[in-house]
Design a protein around this motif. Structure first.
Motif, PDB file in Angstrom:
ATOM      1  N   ARG A 140       0.860  -1.181   0.000  1.00  0.00           N
ATOM      2  CA  ARG A 140       0.000   0.000   0.000  1.00  0.00           C
ATOM      3  C   ARG A 140       0.895   1.228   0.000  1.00  0.00           C
ATOM      4  O   ARG A 140       2.001   1.190   0.525  1.00  0.00           O
ATOM      5  CB  ARG A 140      -0.874   0.072   1.263  1.00  0.00           C
ATOM      6  CG  ARG A 140      -1.757  -1.107   1.529  1.00  0.00           C
ATOM      7  CD  ARG A 140      -2.886  -1.227   0.565  1.00  0.00           C
ATOM      8  NE  ARG A 140      -3.939  -0.258   0.812  1.00  0.00           N
ATOM      9  CZ  ARG A 140      -4.809   0.122  -0.118  1.00  0.00           C
ATOM     10  NH1 ARG A 140      -4.746  -0.363  -1.328  1.00  0.00           N
ATOM     11  NH2 ARG A 140      -5.738   0.985   0.147  1.00  0.00           N
ATOM     12  N   GLN A 147      -2.681   5.740   0.893  1.00  0.00           N
ATOM     13  CA  GLN A 147      -3.811   4.800   0.775  1.00  0.00           C
ATOM     14  C   GLN A 147      -4.149   4.207   2.137  1.00  0.00           C
ATOM     15  O   GLN A 147      -5.322   4.086   2.497  1.00  0.00           O
ATOM     16  CB  GLN A 147      -3.466   3.667  -0.193  1.00  0.00           C
ATOM     17  CG  GLN A 147      -3.454   4.065  -1.639  1.00  0.00           C
ATOM     18  CD  GLN A 147      -2.913   2.959  -2.537  1.00  0.00           C
ATOM     19  OE1 GLN A 147      -2.062   2.168  -2.137  1.00  0.00           O
ATOM     20  NE2 GLN A 147      -3.395   2.906  -3.763  1.00  0.00           N
ATOM     21  N   LEU A 148      -3.121   3.812   2.873  1.00  0.00           N
ATOM     22  CA  LEU A 148      -3.345   3.218   4.193  1.00  0.00           C
ATOM     23  C   LEU A 148      -4.082   4.190   5.108  1.00  0.00           C
ATOM     24  O   LEU A 148      -5.086   3.838   5.735  1.00  0.00           O
ATOM     25  CB  LEU A 148      -2.011   2.805   4.820  1.00  0.00           C
ATOM     26  CG  LEU A 148      -2.095   2.203   6.218  1.00  0.00           C
ATOM     27  CD1 LEU A 148      -2.727   0.820   6.166  1.00  0.00           C
ATOM     28  CD2 LEU A 148      -0.712   2.143   6.850  1.00  0.00           C
ATOM     29  N   GLU A 190      -7.681   5.739   2.791  1.00  0.00           N
ATOM     30  CA  GLU A 190      -8.667   4.725   2.396  1.00  0.00           C
ATOM     31  C   GLU A 190      -8.908   3.697   3.493  1.00  0.00           C
ATOM     32  O   GLU A 190     -10.052   3.430   3.862  1.00  0.00           O
ATOM     33  CB  GLU A 190      -8.208   3.981   1.139  1.00  0.00           C
ATOM     34  CG  GLU A 190      -8.344   4.759  -0.133  1.00  0.00           C
ATOM     35  CD  GLU A 190      -7.881   3.962  -1.351  1.00  0.00           C
ATOM     36  OE1 GLU A 190      -7.642   2.740  -1.245  1.00  0.00           O
ATOM     37  OE2 GLU A 190      -7.749   4.588  -2.411  1.00  0.00           O
ATOM     38  N   ASP A 191      -7.825   3.092   3.976  1.00  0.00           N
ATOM     39  CA  ASP A 191      -7.974   1.961   4.883  1.00  0.00           C
ATOM     40  C   ASP A 191      -8.428   2.368   6.281  1.00  0.00           C
ATOM     41  O   ASP A 191      -9.261   1.702   6.880  1.00  0.00           O
ATOM     42  CB  ASP A 191      -6.676   1.166   4.963  1.00  0.00           C
ATOM     43  CG  ASP A 191      -6.241   0.602   3.619  1.00  0.00           C
ATOM     44  OD1 ASP A 191      -7.049   0.617   2.674  1.00  0.00           O
ATOM     45  OD2 ASP A 191      -5.081   0.166   3.506  1.00  0.00           O
ATOM     46  N   PRO A 221      -6.427  -2.178   9.776  1.00  0.00           N
ATOM     47  CA  PRO A 221      -7.604  -1.344   9.500  1.00  0.00           C
ATOM     48  C   PRO A 221      -8.909  -2.129   9.507  1.00  0.00           C
ATOM     49  O   PRO A 221      -9.980  -1.537   9.635  1.00  0.00           O
ATOM     50  CB  PRO A 221      -7.316  -0.761   8.112  1.00  0.00           C
ATOM     51  CG  PRO A 221      -6.323  -1.673   7.503  1.00  0.00           C
ATOM     52  CD  PRO A 221      -5.529  -2.268   8.629  1.00  0.00           C
ATOM     53  N   ASN A 222      -8.847  -3.439   9.384  1.00  0.00           N
ATOM     54  CA  ASN A 222     -10.061  -4.249   9.364  1.00  0.00           C
ATOM     55  C   ASN A 222     -10.435  -4.805  10.737  1.00  0.00           C
ATOM     56  O   ASN A 222     -11.451  -5.476  10.871  1.00  0.00           O
ATOM     57  CB  ASN A 222      -9.884  -5.417   8.377  1.00  0.00           C
ATOM     58  CG  ASN A 222      -9.610  -4.904   6.982  1.00  0.00           C
ATOM     59  OD1 ASN A 222     -10.223  -3.950   6.531  1.00  0.00           O
ATOM     60  ND2 ASN A 222      -8.652  -5.515   6.315  1.00  0.00           N
TER      61      ASN A 222
END
Length: 135
Positions: free
Chosen positions: A73, A77-78, A81-82, A128-129
Motif C-alpha cells: 500500500r 492509501q493506508l 482509504e484503509d 484497518p479491518n
C-alpha cells in the motif's frame, strides 16, 4: 529498527528503501519514491515530490506474494482509504517540495504517519479491518 538498504544505483533513480526482518521469513519495506524536478526549460518549474510505499512480503526484494499476509500500500492509501483518516488531500497523495525547508516539512509529516500507521501496520500490530473497541 529499520535499516537503509544499500542500493546506490536505486538511489540515483530516486528509490530509498528501509527494511526490517519480521517473523516467519517476512520482510517489511518502507520505500521512499522521489521524483526530483530541476528548474529547466522542460520541467516547467514543477515541484519535486515523493510518496511512501509500504510492503510486507515473504518473497525476496518485496516482490508480490500469494501469502495472505502479503501487503503493498502507499502510506496515503493506508491512512486515507484503509483507516478513513482524512489528514491528507487524497489517497493518491504525493508530498511536494521546492527547497530544503519544504522538504524537511514534508518529510516530518510523512515520518509522523510512517511511525503512527506504517510501522505498526507492517508489523501486524495495526489492522484497518480489526473491530474498534469503545475504550
Amino acid at each position: 529498527g529499520y535499516d537503509l538498504k544499500q542500493e546506490p544505483m536505486r538511489w540515483l533513480g530516486g528509490r530509498f528503501r528501509y527494511t526490517k526482518t519480521l517473523p516467519d521469513n517476512f520482510m517489511a519495506y518502507i520505500e521512499f519514491q522521489v521524483l526530483v524536478y530541476n528548474d529547466n526549460a522542460w520541467s516547467g518549474k514543477q515541484p519535486s515530490r515523493f510518496r511512501v510505499n509500504l510492503i510486507r512480503s515473504d518473497v525476496a526484494g518485496g516482490k508480490p506474494s500469494q501469502h495472505p499476509d502479503y501487503v503493498q500500500r502507499t502510506l496515503s492509501q493506508l491512512v486515507v482509504e484503509d483507516f478513513g483518516v482524512e489528514i491528507l488531500p487524497s489517497s493518491e497523495h504525493w508530498w511536494v517540495f521546492t527547497e530544503t525547508d519544504s522538504l524537511g516539512k514534508a518529510l516530518a509529516e510523512a515520518g509522523h504517519l510512517v511511525i503512527g500507521y506504517g510501522i505498526p501496520f507492517l508489523a501486524g500490530d495495526l489492522n484497518p479491518n480489526a473491530p474498534q473497541s469503545d475504550d
